[in-house]
Design an enzyme around this catalytic site. Structure first.
Site, PDB file in Angstrom:
ATOM      1  CE  LYS A 191      19.342  10.965 -82.538  1.00 24.42           C
ATOM      2  NZ  LYS A 191      18.355  10.314 -83.441  1.00 24.42           N
TER       3      LYS A 191
ATOM      4  CG  ASP B 201      13.665   8.366 -85.695  1.00 24.89           C
ATOM      5  OD1 ASP B 201      13.069   9.241 -85.026  1.00 24.89           O
ATOM      6  OD2 ASP B 201      14.619   7.709 -85.243  1.00 24.89           O
TER       7      ASP B 201
HETATM    8 MG    MG Z   1      17.365   5.683 -87.116  1.00 23.61          MG
END
Ligand code: MG
Ligand code: ADP
Length: 465
Positions: A165, A200
């Site tokens: 990312k 997450d």
């Molecule tokens: Mg997040």
């Protein structure tokens, strides 16, 4: 007329290369299940890492006390504190703060990044008010949500496998991320212990389960994409430790790295991948998630500008710039339902620098947004379907018993804010499951579930518990 013909040819080609008929989605889901199984066996060539989270119990509701959480994984990071009141009082109070990460820190040194985070956390701790109670003589405890692939060595330690990312920090791969955070907290003079390190997806699963007992999986559709689910511990051949008492283990699939020759990979995807920070990696993620959708649209519009003079005789130079078209802008254009596509026109003026686009050009642009979003959403639904298949919740049991209610917790800015995307995920999932099974499956937005989930896991793994 010649221009129109050329535009139509490009669009037709895009439609063909991005197509995801339901039969294709089914075969993609099957390929994903196969990769999940390889990952659980520990096959070193498996595309899905199927990481063991060391979370063998999800929150029960009994958790209590003051806990902190820190969420690092995208463009923002978030700090949170929560006062948990046990079964009766649940979440007594919670507060959070969001801080955006200066882009230079995403590609700098690991020490600079962790110092920045620890400093923000220390500042946040200083604002802790009277509503929060830490028993005398205790150390504050933290759940650390870290949304990158980590080889966990315990519930509270693990080494970074790789950045994704847009993060690219030298020297951090292979390091224990909890160690790095803890040392940075010490440098700030902050006395706090990290008792849970969670992805997450795992945090969202924990937070989701706390809210709804039927949550079995969590999916993130944000800057990137990933999923976690509850697996039977005896279905994990690579797990060599004692079987947990619960019989379960949460698995972080790291499905973003899935690739398959079944995926509808277009020339635009290939070029974007080639020029990315991680070529050849995270192929599924690059077709689905918020970091990339706008960029795919930009590349298609650029092709239309070149081949069919979509924006006039000269190709607008702004359109040549990678990542100028962000997914939230794509979403705004896609959702424009005004008769003259006014919002879309204004966005094109802003982003591409072309004022006075014709209605036809605007319709074409919206159609491209639609094609790219729909492909992403349908591929994401295929992923969810593959998890349901893996755990046997994809169809009504053949023994005549009722299918248990099955909830998927979803989070991430893409899913939350891009309505046409999220509704396409849901309708596609319904389509894949069929009427009967889909009536027992619920996709539920678990807004910021990962923060509270990390705090809950910090509580259940507290040094004082
Ligand atoms: Mg997040
Ligand atoms: P992260 O994934 O970085 O932890 P979020 O879950 O908040 O953070 O997701 C942020 C991402 O969601 C952004 O990078 C963007 O791609 C996407 N996003 C945010 N708002 C919108 C929007 N209105 N429309 C489409 N995508 C959005």
């Amino acid at each position: 007329a010649e221009r129109k013909r050329r535009a139509a040819a490009v669009i037709e080609d895009v439609e063909r290369s991005l197509a995801t008929p339901t039969a294709l989605l089914r075969s993609i889901a099957d390929a994903m299940v196969t990769e999940m199984e390889r990952g659980l066996r520990g096959d070193i060539h498996a595309q899905l890492k199927m990481l063991i989270s060391y979370v063998d119990n999800l929150p029960t509701g009994d958790e209590h006390g003051l806990f902190y959480a820190l969420d690092l994984g995208g463009t923002n990071f978030r700090v949170l504190r929560v006062q948990l009141g046990g079964r009766e009082k649940r979440v007594v109070k919670q507060q959070y703060e969001e801080v955006s990460i200066p882009p230079h820190l995403m590609v700098g040194t690991s020490m600079e990044l962790f110092d920045f985070i620890a400093a923000a956390l220390a500042k946040f701790v200083d604002t802790e008010g009277e509503d929060f109670h830490l028993p005398e003589g205790r150390q504050r405890e933290l759940g650390f949500t870290f949304s990158f692939p980590v080889n966990q060595t315990s519930i509270s330690s693990g080494t970074l496998i790789k950045w994704t990312k847009g993060f690219s920090i030298n020297g951090a791969v292979g390091e224990d991320v909890v160690g790095e955070l803890s040392r940075a907290m010490e440098r700030q003079g902050l006395d706090m212990k990290v008792t849970a390190l969670v992805n997450d997806t795992v945090g969202t699963l924990a937070g989701g389960r706390y809210m709804d007992n039927d949550v079995v999986a969590a999916v993130i559709l944000g800057t990137g994409t990933n999923a976690a689910y509850v697996e039977h511990a005896n279905a994990i051949p690579k797990w060599t430790g004692l079987l947990p008492k619960s019989g379960n283990m949460v698995i972080n699939t790291e499905w973003g790295s899935f690739k398959s020759n079944k995926l509808p990979l277009s020339e635009y995807d290939k070029a974007m991948d080639f020029e990315s920070l991680n070529p050849g990696e995270q192929i599924y993620e690059k077709m689905i998630s918020g970091m990339y959708l706008g960029e795919i649209v930009r590349r298609i519009l650029l092709k239309l500008a070149h081949d069919a003079s979509l924006f006039g005789d000269v190709v607008p130079s702004k359109l040549e710039q990678p990542f100028v078209l962000r997914t939230p802008d794509m979403s705004a254009m896609h959702h424009d339902s005004s008769h003259d596509l006014k919002i879309l026109g204004a966005k094109l003026k802003d982003i591409v620098g072309v004022a006075d686009t014709s209605l036809e050009v605007r319709y074409i642009t919206r159609h491209i947004c639609d094609l790219v979003a729909e492909r992403g959403a349908r591929l994401a639904a295929a992923g969810i379907y593959s998890i349901l298949k893996k755990i046997g919740r994809d169809k009504v049991p053949s023994n005549g018993s009722k299918m248990p209610r099955t909830v998927i917790a979803l989070d991430g800015g893409l899913y939350e804010h891009y309505k046409k995307f999220s509704s396409c995920v849901e309708t596609t999932l319904t389509d894949l499951l069929g009427d009967e099974a889909s009536s027992s499956v619920v996709a539920k937005l678990a807004n910021d579930g990962s923060g509270i989930g990390a705090a809950l896991l910090a509580a259940s793994h507290s040094q004082y518990a």
